[in-house]
Motif scaffolding. Structure first.
Motif, PDB file in Angstrom:
ATOM      1  N   ILE A   1       0.839  -1.199   0.000  1.00  0.00           N
ATOM      2  CA  ILE A   1       0.000   0.000   0.000  1.00  0.00           C
ATOM      3  C   ILE A   1       0.876   1.251   0.000  1.00  0.00           C
ATOM      4  N   LEU A   2       1.918   1.268   0.842  1.00  0.00           N
ATOM      5  CA  LEU A   2       2.821   2.422   0.894  1.00  0.00           C
ATOM      6  C   LEU A   2       3.593   2.593  -0.409  1.00  0.00           C
ATOM      7  N   ASP A   3       4.043   1.480  -1.005  1.00  0.00           N
ATOM      8  CA  ASP A   3       4.768   1.543  -2.280  1.00  0.00           C
ATOM      9  C   ASP A   3       3.907   2.142  -3.395  1.00  0.00           C
ATOM     10  N   ASN A   4       2.600   1.990  -3.271  1.00  0.00           N
ATOM     11  CA  ASN A   4       1.675   2.534  -4.268  1.00  0.00           C
ATOM     12  C   ASN A   4       1.162   3.920  -3.876  1.00  0.00           C
ATOM     13  N   GLU A   5       1.880   4.546  -2.928  1.00  0.00           N
ATOM     14  CA  GLU A   5       1.589   5.906  -2.473  1.00  0.00           C
ATOM     15  C   GLU A   5       0.153   6.077  -1.989  1.00  0.00           C
ATOM     16  N   CYS A   6      -0.322   5.060  -1.268  1.00  0.00           N
ATOM     17  CA  CYS A   6      -1.649   5.107  -0.664  1.00  0.00           C
ATOM     18  C   CYS A   6      -1.503   5.076   0.861  1.00  0.00           C
ATOM     19  N   THR A   7      -2.621   5.213   1.555  1.00  0.00           N
ATOM     20  CA  THR A   7      -2.642   5.288   3.009  1.00  0.00           C
ATOM     21  C   THR A   7      -3.165   3.977   3.589  1.00  0.00           C
ATOM     22  N   PRO A   8      -2.334   3.239   4.347  1.00  0.00           N
ATOM     23  CA  PRO A   8      -2.808   1.971   4.924  1.00  0.00           C
ATOM     24  C   PRO A   8      -3.690   2.195   6.152  1.00  0.00           C
ATOM     25  N   TYR A   9      -4.858   1.569   6.137  1.00  0.00           N
ATOM     26  CA  TYR A   9      -5.784   1.579   7.269  1.00  0.00           C
ATOM     27  C   TYR A   9      -5.968   0.135   7.725  1.00  0.00           C
ATOM     28  N   ILE A  10      -6.130  -0.047   9.032  1.00  0.00           N
ATOM     29  CA  ILE A  10      -6.459  -1.371   9.547  1.00  0.00           C
ATOM     30  C   ILE A  10      -7.782  -1.303  10.294  1.00  0.00           C
ATOM     31  N   VAL A  11      -8.524  -2.401  10.245  1.00  0.00           N
ATOM     32  CA  VAL A  11      -9.756  -2.548  11.015  1.00  0.00           C
ATOM     33  C   VAL A  11      -9.420  -3.511  12.147  1.00  0.00           C
ATOM     34  N   VAL A  12      -9.720  -3.096  13.382  1.00  0.00           N
ATOM     35  CA  VAL A  12      -9.338  -3.860  14.568  1.00  0.00           C
ATOM     36  C   VAL A  12     -10.583  -4.259  15.356  1.00  0.00           C
ATOM     37  N   ASP A  13     -10.626  -5.514  15.774  1.00  0.00           N
ATOM     38  CA  ASP A  13     -11.661  -5.992  16.689  1.00  0.00           C
ATOM     39  C   ASP A  13     -11.221  -5.609  18.092  1.00  0.00           C
ATOM     40  N   ALA A  14     -11.800  -4.556  18.634  1.00  0.00           N
ATOM     41  CA  ALA A  14     -11.385  -4.026  19.936  1.00  0.00           C
ATOM     42  C   ALA A  14     -11.820  -4.905  21.098  1.00  0.00           C
ATOM     43  N   SER A  15     -12.608  -5.948  20.835  1.00  0.00           N
ATOM     44  CA  SER A  15     -13.055  -6.827  21.913  1.00  0.00           C
ATOM     45  C   SER A  15     -12.068  -7.945  22.224  1.00  0.00           C
ATOM     46  N   ILE A  16     -11.031  -8.098  21.387  1.00  0.00           N
ATOM     47  CA  ILE A  16     -10.029  -9.138  21.621  1.00  0.00           C
ATOM     48  C   ILE A  16      -9.179  -8.744  22.827  1.00  0.00           C
TER      49      ILE A  16
ATOM     50  N   GLY B   1      -9.644   1.238  -1.410  1.00  0.00           N
ATOM     51  CA  GLY B   1     -10.223   0.069  -0.747  1.00  0.00           C
ATOM     52  C   GLY B   1      -9.505  -1.239  -1.027  1.00  0.00           C
ATOM     53  N   GLU B   2      -8.425  -1.206  -1.809  1.00  0.00           N
ATOM     54  CA  GLU B   2      -7.674  -2.426  -2.115  1.00  0.00           C
ATOM     55  C   GLU B   2      -6.994  -2.932  -0.847  1.00  0.00           C
ATOM     56  N   GLY B   3      -7.053  -4.227  -0.598  1.00  0.00           N
ATOM     57  CA  GLY B   3      -6.407  -4.795   0.566  1.00  0.00           C
ATOM     58  C   GLY B   3      -6.908  -6.194   0.839  1.00  0.00           C
ATOM     59  N   MET B   4      -6.976  -6.542   2.120  1.00  0.00           N
ATOM     60  CA  MET B   4      -7.340  -7.906   2.482  1.00  0.00           C
ATOM     61  C   MET B   4      -8.144  -7.922   3.773  1.00  0.00           C
ATOM     62  N   VAL B   5      -9.197  -8.738   3.780  1.00  0.00           N
ATOM     63  CA  VAL B   5      -9.977  -9.004   4.981  1.00  0.00           C
ATOM     64  C   VAL B   5      -9.563 -10.382   5.460  1.00  0.00           C
ATOM     65  N   PHE B   6      -9.302 -10.503   6.761  1.00  0.00           N
ATOM     66  CA  PHE B   6      -8.837 -11.769   7.307  1.00  0.00           C
ATOM     67  C   PHE B   6      -9.985 -12.556   7.910  1.00  0.00           C
ATOM     68  N   GLY B   7      -9.977 -13.855   7.661  1.00  0.00           N
ATOM     69  CA  GLY B   7     -10.927 -14.764   8.296  1.00  0.00           C
ATOM     70  C   GLY B   7     -10.285 -15.334   9.550  1.00  0.00           C
ATOM     71  N   SER B   8     -10.985 -16.241  10.198  1.00  0.00           N
ATOM     72  CA  SER B   8     -10.398 -16.861  11.389  1.00  0.00           C
ATOM     73  C   SER B   8      -9.393 -17.921  10.952  1.00  0.00           C
ATOM     74  N   GLU B   9      -8.366 -18.085  11.767  1.00  0.00           N
ATOM     75  CA  GLU B   9      -7.329 -19.061  11.483  1.00  0.00           C
ATOM     76  C   GLU B   9      -7.353 -20.138  12.554  1.00  0.00           C
ATOM     77  N   PRO B  10      -6.883 -21.334  12.236  1.00  0.00           N
ATOM     78  CA  PRO B  10      -6.804 -22.357  13.268  1.00  0.00           C
ATOM     79  C   PRO B  10      -5.950 -21.855  14.433  1.00  0.00           C
ATOM     80  N   GLY B  11      -6.447 -22.066  15.642  1.00  0.00           N
ATOM     81  CA  GLY B  11      -5.706 -21.639  16.823  1.00  0.00           C
ATOM     82  C   GLY B  11      -6.054 -20.246  17.291  1.00  0.00           C
ATOM     83  N   SER B  12      -6.793 -19.461  16.469  1.00  0.00           N
ATOM     84  CA  SER B  12      -7.193 -18.142  16.966  1.00  0.00           C
ATOM     85  C   SER B  12      -8.472 -18.284  17.769  1.00  0.00           C
TER      86      SER B  12
END
Length: 133
Positions: free
Chosen positions: A16-31, A94-105
């Protein structure tokens, strides 16, 4: 195997930074372990700008993401276990990735019950995303 999430978050952040865009993250604040400004949490989630212009000392380790930033002029050290990062995307397109649950999380249903029920407020207990402009 180890979680792929830290590697993907680092890679997408760099891309995202290499493409001169602004990286945003979505965080689950309940973790458990998430340290973010609670006054900015909505529906159990917070969206954070992690660009070099917005944060200082960003470290994306294998277990957590941390940095210092100012929220309403007040400095704060932010700590986010990587299992709480739900998505990383470029603000501009809006380009990026949404993460699903992983084994062990932790199961989203379990983490919501431990921290006051943010996940139980949603009908199926699963995280939701909304577009922030």
């Amino acid at each position: 195997m180890m979680s792929s999430r830290p590697y993907l978050v680092r890679a997408f952040n760099e891309w995202i930074l290499d493409n001169e865009c602004t990286p945003y993250i979505v965080v689950d604040a309940s973790i458990q372990g998430v340290q973010v400004p609670s006054e900015h949490v909505a529906n159990g989630q917070i969206v954070l700008n992690i660009s070099p212009a917005a944060v200082k000392g960003l470290v994306i380790g294998n277990s957590a993401l941390e940095f210092s930033a100012r929220f309403g002029g007040v400095p704060m050290q932010v700590f986010i276990p990587l299992q709480a990062v739900m998505a990383i995307y470029a603000k501009e397109n809006g380009e990026g990735m949404v993460f699903g649950s992983e084994p062990g999380s932790p199961d989203p249903d379990d983490s919501g019950k431990e921290s006051g029920g943010a996940a139980s407020d949603r009908p199926n207990g699963r995280p939701t995303l909304k577009v922030v402009k």
